[in-house]
Design an enzyme around this catalytic site. Structure first.
Site, PDB file in Angstrom:
ATOM      1  N   HIS A 247       0.829  -1.216   0.000  1.00  0.00           N
ATOM      2  CA  HIS A 247       0.000   0.000   0.000  1.00  0.00           C
ATOM      3  C   HIS A 247       0.862   1.265   0.000  1.00  0.00           C
ATOM      4  O   HIS A 247       0.432   2.319   0.486  1.00  0.00           O
ATOM      5  CB  HIS A 247      -0.951   0.021   1.206  1.00  0.00           C
ATOM      6  CG  HIS A 247      -1.785  -1.210   1.344  1.00  0.00           C
ATOM      7  ND1 HIS A 247      -2.950  -1.401   0.644  1.00  0.00           N
ATOM      8  CD2 HIS A 247      -1.587  -2.340   2.087  1.00  0.00           C
ATOM      9  CE1 HIS A 247      -3.472  -2.579   0.964  1.00  0.00           C
ATOM     10  NE2 HIS A 247      -2.650  -3.175   1.831  1.00  0.00           N
TER      11      HIS A 247
ATOM     12  N   SER B 218      14.769  21.344 -16.315  1.00  0.00           N
ATOM     13  CA  SER B 218      13.609  22.223 -16.370  1.00  0.00           C
ATOM     14  C   SER B 218      13.958  23.480 -17.163  1.00  0.00           C
ATOM     15  O   SER B 218      15.092  23.960 -17.131  1.00  0.00           O
ATOM     16  CB  SER B 218      13.190  22.624 -14.947  1.00  0.00           C
ATOM     17  OG  SER B 218      12.290  23.708 -14.969  1.00  0.00           O
TER      18      SER B 218
ATOM     19  N   LYS C 197      16.478  21.210 -11.293  1.00  0.00           N
ATOM     20  CA  LYS C 197      15.666  20.029 -11.572  1.00  0.00           C
ATOM     21  C   LYS C 197      16.409  18.977 -12.385  1.00  0.00           C
ATOM     22  O   LYS C 197      17.178  19.286 -13.285  1.00  0.00           O
ATOM     23  CB  LYS C 197      14.389  20.427 -12.332  1.00  0.00           C
ATOM     24  CG  LYS C 197      13.422  21.289 -11.555  1.00  0.00           C
ATOM     25  CD  LYS C 197      12.822  20.530 -10.376  1.00  0.00           C
ATOM     26  CE  LYS C 197      11.931  19.381 -10.815  1.00  0.00           C
ATOM     27  NZ  LYS C 197      10.776  19.826 -11.602  1.00  0.00           N
TER      28      LYS C 197
ATOM     29  N   GLU D  26       9.134   8.366 -17.102  1.00  0.00           N
ATOM     30  CA  GLU D  26       7.783   8.905 -17.245  1.00  0.00           C
ATOM     31  C   GLU D  26       7.212   8.607 -18.619  1.00  0.00           C
ATOM     32  O   GLU D  26       6.011   8.321 -18.761  1.00  0.00           O
ATOM     33  CB  GLU D  26       7.808  10.409 -16.986  1.00  0.00           C
ATOM     34  CG  GLU D  26       8.091  10.751 -15.530  1.00  0.00           C
ATOM     35  CD  GLU D  26       8.249  12.247 -15.293  1.00  0.00           C
ATOM     36  OE1 GLU D  26       8.279  12.641 -14.116  1.00  0.00           O
ATOM     37  OE2 GLU D  26       8.364  13.017 -16.273  1.00  0.00           O
TER      38      GLU D  26
END
Length: 471
Positions: A171, A292, A298, A305
């Site tokens: 979980h 970024s 970043k 992704e």
């Protein structure tokens, strides 16, 4: 006109009317002609189409259906057409509708009307079924090879990280300590199942449909077995109506691809989470990340992704084909033209995703101290404490309740003694499939044996043996 094209004496729009002559008075509406054309994507099947045509014309000559001189001219012409395509000198024309007519038309330009004999005893219906089956068999081989490389990467990183301990999760909550190598070997098992599914699917794709013609077979005395042997098919399709309309083998390929993408997406998600500042368990390789446009600090896990995002795309390919097939009467219907774009898209997506993930796995660095710190959370010892009490005679349900109460209250009962360390907890699971070091190493050795095994090599070569042969 592309370099290498010989003048045919006819405009392409006139040539496009070839298969309409006799039955139709009017030309095809230009808008519908573009809507109807498939050559923009089915040209990918050129190698399979030419290999199938060469095998077909050889059989026609052997059977005395086409004389040897004409068959030799057709075969040589097809070889030259293939060479033009592979050298980039061939122009695929949309007005010629598909890859089959484009190749046949170019053959006619090269050798004249004798090219028309090539289509004796076959239809585009069984021709496209043949081409697609050959393509799928080839791609099964390629995907099996890609998955083997990913499995090797997982075994390598599993062995490299066998002594690193981190929290296992249920979980997405810290549950019990595990070895990182054990975690990666879980993904090995997923991809081994994927490999087996693809390998098994080859059996159903490996049927030779040519000879079914439009739907009912042909009146010519063909030898289907000769063509099957030439193209290395295991067996003949047994029913001509099913042979031209069956696309189950594509649906199965797409399902298998969707399963691979689902497993890749799960792994990508964990790497995304682990590489976040909140977890800090790993650092992804720079080569598969981006920055970024506004925030200099970043480092975005773009490759992971994208794999996660492209998973839905392959799911869509599967659903698109199943939806196309769900209400088709026998036999061939033009709807079946819609089988190729989902197939090609899934092939490109799954193969690139698997290869990229293998490189990500190899290049990821893991933060041992950060993982061990998280695995040292005292609450992760709760199950071991309950087990200890059960071994001392307390019913497990009572022990479970007492430890749960202590966790809730944030207290420790002194009679429970010292908490086991993360290393002690993982070593306590010393049984096949468990987290003890010897068990994880045993699974790694078994995995390496699988990757070296004759069964795996036979599986991959068994696929490769059936790919299109270059003449």
């Amino acid at each position: 006109m592309a370099k290498g094209r010989e003048p045919s004496g006819r405009k392409s729009s006139e040539r496009a009317e070839g298969i309409r002559k006799g039955r139709f008075d009017a030309r095809m509406d230009p808008l519908f002609a573009r809507f109807n054309a498939s050559v923009s994507f089915d040209k990918r099947l050129y190698a399979q189409d030419i290999a199938g045509s060469i095998a077909h014309v050889r059989m026609l000559a052997k059977q005395g259906i086409v004389n040897a001189k004409d068959a030799d001219a057709i075969e040589q012409g097809l070889r030259e057409v293939r060479e033009e395509i592979e050298e980039g000198r061939f122009e695929f024309l949309e007005e010629l509708e598909d890859v089959h007519i484009n190749i046949e038309n170019r053959l006619r330009e090269k050798i004249g009307d004798v090219a028309g004999r090539l289509h004796t005893a076959r239809s585009r219906n069984d021709q496209v079924a043949l081409d697609t089956r050959m393509y799928v068999k080839e791609q099964v081989s390629q995907v099996c090879g890609d998955l083997a490389e990913l499995m090797r990467a997982l075994v390598d990183v599993g062995e490299r990280t066998v002594d690193l301990v981190l929290p296992g999760y249920t979980h997405l909550q810290r549950a019990q300590p595990v070895r990182l190598g054990h975690h990666f070997m879980a993904y090995f098992q997923m991809f081994r199942r994927d490999w087996a599914r693809f390998r098994d699917s080859l059996h159903r794709a490996d049927e030779m449909p040519l000879g079914s013609a439009a739907l009912a077979g042909t009146t010519f005395p063909i030898d289907r077995s000769a063509v099957a042997n030439e193209l290395r098919f295991a067996r003949l399709a047994e029913n001509s109506m099913d042979a031209v309309s069956d696309r189950d083998f594509i649906a199965e390929f797409l399902f298998d691809a969707a399963m691979v993408m689902m497993h890749l997406s799960r792994l990508a998600e964990e790497l995304i989470i682990w590489s976040s500042s909140e977890f800090g368990f790993c650092t992804l390789p720079d080569a598969f990340c981006s920055g970024s446009s506004i925030m200099p600090q970043k480092k975005n896990p773009d490759a992971c992704e994208l794999i996660r995002g492209k998973t839905g795309r392959v799911y869509g390919d599967l659903v698109a084909l199943l939806t196309t097939l769900k209400a088709l009467p026998l036999t061939y219907n033009k709807d079946l033209q819609e089988d190729k774009e989902p197939l090609f898209d899934a092939v490109d997506t799954v193969r690139s995703s698997v290869r990229i993930m293998a490189r990500i796995v190899h290049g990821t660095e893991f933060m041992a101290d950060r993982m061990l710190q998280a695995a040292s959370d005292p609450t992760l010892a709760a199950t071991d404490l309950a087990d200890r009490m059960a071994r001392e005679g307390v019913p497990f349900r009572e022990a479970h309740e007492r430890v749960g109460q202590a966790v809730r209250d944030g207290s420790r009962d002194e009679d429970r003694g010292a908490l086991p360390s993360p290393e002690e907890m993982v070593e306590a699971r010393n049984h096949p499939g468990g987290t003890a070091r010897m068990q994880v190493m045993a699974s790694i050795r078994a995995a390496r044996a699988f990757l070296r095994s004759n069964a795996l090599k036979k599986g991959l070569s068994g696929c490769a043996d059936r790919v299109v042969r270059k003449e």
